[in-house]
Design an enzyme around this catalytic site. Structure first.
Site, PDB file in Angstrom:
ATOM      1  CB  ILE A 173      -0.931   0.003   1.228  1.00  0.00           C
ATOM      2  CG1 ILE A 173      -1.819  -1.234   1.199  1.00  0.00           C
ATOM      3  CG2 ILE A 173      -1.777   1.283   1.236  1.00  0.00           C
ATOM      4  CD1 ILE A 173      -2.742  -1.363   2.385  1.00  0.00           C
ATOM      5  N   PRO A 174       1.106   1.821  -1.160  1.00  0.00           N
ATOM      6  CG  PRO A 174       0.849   2.681  -3.318  1.00  0.00           C
ATOM      7  CD  PRO A 174       0.264   1.681  -2.348  1.00  0.00           C
ATOM      8  CB  CYS A 175       1.886   5.179   2.801  1.00  0.00           C
ATOM      9  SG  CYS A 175       3.089   4.111   3.586  1.00  0.00           S
ATOM     10  CG  HIS A 176       6.609   4.484  -1.195  1.00  0.00           C
ATOM     11  ND1 HIS A 176       5.883   3.316  -1.075  1.00  0.00           N
ATOM     12  CD2 HIS A 176       7.033   4.536  -2.475  1.00  0.00           C
ATOM     13  CE1 HIS A 176       5.893   2.677  -2.234  1.00  0.00           C
ATOM     14  NE2 HIS A 176       6.580   3.401  -3.103  1.00  0.00           N
ATOM     15  NE  ARG A 177       4.156   3.832  -5.839  1.00  0.00           N
ATOM     16  CZ  ARG A 177       3.612   2.687  -6.221  1.00  0.00           C
ATOM     17  NH1 ARG A 177       2.306   2.580  -6.396  1.00  0.00           N
ATOM     18  NH2 ARG A 177       4.386   1.634  -6.435  1.00  0.00           N
TER      19      ARG A 177
END
Length: 162
Positions: free
Chosen positions: A124-128
């Site tokens: 779940i790409p919270c880094h994006r």
């Protein structure tokens, strides 16, 4: 329900994978200096698959994840996390963009809070998710890791579609 752990040694630190026989429940950066939870005979296939897909991600060969995972949060958190899944590989959106896309443009801080409670790092790409001004803000794994992940995706996105 028995819980299993498996460590993955990434280029940016040890990642601890936690799950059961059905699904992955957590993928978080660890402060361990070395792998502690190694492959065992009883390690469920879903953890092994997660391990292999993370390896493919870090080598630049995987842009999306297909193993079974489960996230448990409030309705609002689940809405935010499902929205994060729509951010394309090597792209970013702001916390405000996410708030607007879920129909609550005033929920910028709440989006940030939900982002910080994401237990499925990278998948779940919270880094994006970045600040509206384009700056990197907040990442439970550390801003240096967020910056590394975004650069890694940009590097591998351009190579795979050039």
């Amino acid at each position: 329900m028995k819980i299993y752990k498996l460590d993955y040694e990434s280029p940016i630190g040890v990642i601890e994978i936690i799950g059961d026989h059905k699904a992955i429940r957590s993928i978080l950066f660890s402060e361990k200096n070395k792998m502690v939870n190694v492959l065992q005979a009883e390690t469920p296939p879903v953890l092994i698959e997660c391990y292999h897909q993370l390896d493919e991600y870090f080598t630049g060969d995987r842009h999306a994840f297909t193993f079974l995972y489960q996230f448990d949060g409030t309705d609002f958190q689940n809405t935010v996390w499902n929205t994060l899944l729509k951010i394309p590989y090597a792209n970013t959106e702001s916390y405000r963009d996410i708030a607007v896309s879920i129909g609550n443009e005033k929920a910028i801080r709440a989006v940030g809070s939900a982002n910080g409670k994401n237990k499925l790092s990278i998948v779940i790409p919270c880094h994006r998710v970045i600040g509206s001004n384009g700056k990197l803000t907040g990442y439970a794994g550390g801003l240096w890791r967020k910056e590394w992940l975004l650069q890694h995706e940009r590097n591998h996105y351009s190579h795979s579609f050039a």
